[in-house]
Scaffold this motif. Sequence first.
Motif, PDB file in Angstrom:
ATOM      1  N   LYS A   1      -6.327 -23.306  22.671  1.00  0.00           N
ATOM      2  CA  LYS A   1      -5.683 -22.699  23.834  1.00  0.00           C
ATOM      3  C   LYS A   1      -4.159 -22.796  23.681  1.00  0.00           C
ATOM      4  O   LYS A   1      -3.670 -23.821  23.201  1.00  0.00           O
ATOM      5  CB  LYS A   1      -6.093 -23.430  25.119  1.00  0.00           C
TER       6      LYS A   1
ATOM      7  N   ASP B   1     -15.140 -27.069  25.849  1.00  0.00           N
ATOM      8  CA  ASP B   1     -13.832 -27.718  25.917  1.00  0.00           C
ATOM      9  C   ASP B   1     -14.003 -29.165  25.442  1.00  0.00           C
ATOM     10  O   ASP B   1     -15.118 -29.706  25.475  1.00  0.00           O
ATOM     11  CB  ASP B   1     -13.305 -27.676  27.353  1.00  0.00           C
TER      12      ASP B   1
ATOM     13  N   THR C   1     -10.249 -25.406  23.084  1.00  0.00           N
ATOM     14  CA  THR C   1      -9.537 -26.582  23.567  1.00  0.00           C
ATOM     15  C   THR C   1      -8.038 -26.486  23.297  1.00  0.00           C
ATOM     16  O   THR C   1      -7.602 -25.701  22.444  1.00  0.00           O
ATOM     17  CB  THR C   1     -10.096 -27.841  22.876  1.00  0.00           C
TER      18      THR C   1
ATOM     19  N   GLU D   1     -16.251 -26.033  30.815  1.00  0.00           N
ATOM     20  CA  GLU D   1     -14.807 -25.913  31.041  1.00  0.00           C
ATOM     21  C   GLU D   1     -14.468 -26.430  32.430  1.00  0.00           C
ATOM     22  O   GLU D   1     -15.057 -25.981  33.419  1.00  0.00           O
ATOM     23  CB  GLU D   1     -14.388 -24.439  30.894  1.00  0.00           C
TER      24      GLU D   1
END
Length: 225
Positions: free
Chosen positions: A101, A51, A79, A7
Amino acid sequence: MRILLVEDNTALADGLVAILRGSGYAVDVVRDGASADAVIATETFDLVILDLTLPEMDGLDVLRSMRARQNKAAVLILTARGTPEERIRGLDRGADDYMIKPFDIGEFEARVRVLLRRQAGLRSSLSSYGNVTFDLTSRTFSAQGTPIDIPARELGLLEILFLRAGKVVAKDAIMQSLTAFDDDLSANAIEQYVSRLRKRLSPHGLTVRTARGIGYYLDKSADGA
């Protein structure tokens, strides 16, 4: 169990690391795709939280490279790229789960637990061996309903041995599972944890045996056989 978090958002990474370590996991973090690819190629992880939009190397390329090397660690994509096409592409390339996200922390923790449970070959969060039961959700051990008080590092070691009960676990594998990059854990320390675990488990009919020159394994003691 050992987790790699990939990340590049520092604030988010720091928050997730705190949550995961608070749950007792050994956690490493890298902030770009190239570093992730290199680390995954040389280290062993139970779970990779990945991510997709990363510097230097896209997360999907990291995933493709990982699976091409036959790496079987569980992968949770985390992500902001949330179109149906992106989700399909990530799952088709070998991800085990996909979260978009922003996300709910409680759901994130639950999905981590599910993936780690699957990695351990468990259908339920509860696993029993002899008189002892392990709850993977709370990461607690009990004997016939009575909790067994075990310090964090010893608990981590017992978790590794318990989920592979009866099978030898190499010392190197134990050290990798228990430690992150910045941890320092010696073979002598492992031996001390094993000695303490034997004393804690003895009243419950279990013991930790040594496979000389290789590692350790959990077994039922003579009294608990």
